[in-house]
Design an enzyme around this catalytic site. Structure first.
Site: not given
Length: 359
Positions: A25-26, A102, A184, A232, A305, A328
């Protein structure tokens, strides 16, 4: 009968085949100078490719200076950003992985200090810059009030996205992902929590989605037909308000994006509130990808997660999503994909330099 899929099944999207369904993931690294990638990016992203992922997505690269979150953000607003990525992409491709960049603009969430300096919002007097948004509304307390973008400025940002996409191609990436999520800039047009405009970019659903669709159309018009385009989104706002963006909004929006040539939706969420941590659990956002995929038929990526190989595999096996996008856990374990193959009993190609560790 269709053969069942698993985490290590290949996936073809337009002209690109991913060797498995595991995606890095970015994640922002705040390690660039003037937007230029460094050896940190080579090692950070390259090690996950060595670790077996099928697709490496770079952190969000800003399409112009005002769109940066911090002065240390990655960029793709000028040609000088291309060369280092050519080296990085060559290495990642040698490991059998594909690459995506991205692209995004942080909107009113721009102009912050480096995370090591507190990640605070900076005003003009303290080295910051004028932030921009759909409306002069700050999502969180303590942020400077953004400037409402004029129509001509919206058109310029759309043009900046297109120019950035052309640089992404020259840099050797296989896929482009557009960041329309997490509160964003584009999300600030989509959600009525922020968008209070009365022109063609505000009010109705059609108007609020106009900016996003214009960006997609511009990019799809200049990138190769065989190049996949991902988006996304924040599938829901996580805000209890009639003004909040909903899952039904996302389903209708996805149908429009699909029509304009978007190939996959990464179904994330939130951006205008802090999520209640008591409600967070392994794979808590899986239902969002499942609903969008089932309703629109588009390919989806699931996030949120995802830490266990069994969870990741079940997402694919159950048909909830087509890619598992892991953030993560990849910071904790760059070799997640290799670990998952061993734990789940699936074969995967190992780097020959490491094979003796698995004999």
């Amino acid at each position: 009968m269709m053969e069942s899929q698993n985490l290590f099944s290949p996936l073809t999207i337009r002209g690109i085949e991913l060797k498995n369904r595991i995606v890095l993931s970015p994640m922002q690294q705040y390690n660039s100078d003037d937007g230029i990638a460094t050896d940190w990016h080579l090692v950070h992203l390259g090690s996950r490719a060595v670790g077996g992922v099928g697709l490496v997505i770079s952190e969000c690269a800003s399409i112009n200076l005002n769109g940066r979150s911090t002065k240390n953000d990655l960029g793709m607003w000028k040609d000088e950003h291309i060369e280092k990525w050519q080296q990085i992409n060559t290495f990642i491709h040698e490991q059998g992985a594909k690459t995506a960049m991205q692209l995004g603009h942080f909107g009113s969430k721009a102009s912050r200090s480096h995370p090591n300096e507190g990640f605070n919002y900076l005003d003009l007097e303290n080295g910051g810059w004028q932030t921009e948004s759909s409306s002069p509304v700050a999502p969180f307390a303590g942020m400077s009030i953004p400037k409402e973008l004029e129509t001509r400025e919206i058109a310029q940002i759309t043009h900046d996205f297109k120019d950035a996409a052309l640089r992404v191609i020259k840099a050797g990436f296989d896929i482009i992902e557009l960041h329309f999520a997490h509160g964003y800039l584009v999300h600030q047009f989509l959600s009525r929590l922020i968008n209070q405009r009365s022109d063609i970019y505000g009010g109705s659903f059609e108007n609020r989605t106009r900016f996003a669709l214009e960006i997609v159309k511009e990019i799809r018009s200049v990138i190769p037909e065989e190049m996949p385009l991902f988006v996304r989104i924040s599938a829901i706002d996580y805000v209890d308000s009639e003004l909040a963006w909903t899952l039904q909004d996302s389903i209708e929006f996805t149908a429009l994006l699909k029509k304009e040539g978007v190939d996959l939706i990464t179904a994330s969420a939130g951006g205008f509130s802090w999520v209640d941590k008591s409600k967070l659990a392994e794979g808590y956002q899986i239902p969002l990808a499942r609903a969008i995929k089932a309703t629109t038929g588009i390919l989806t990526g699931s996030v949120g997660l995802i830490t266990k190989p069994s969870t990741a595999n079940n997402i694919i096996a159950m048909g909830d999503a087509d890619l598992v996008i892991i953030a993560r856990e990849h910071l904790r374990n760059p070799y997640f994909a290799i670990k998952a193959s061993l734990e789940l009993g699936f074969e995967t190609e190992l780097p020959w330099q490491y094979k003796r560790a698995y004999l």
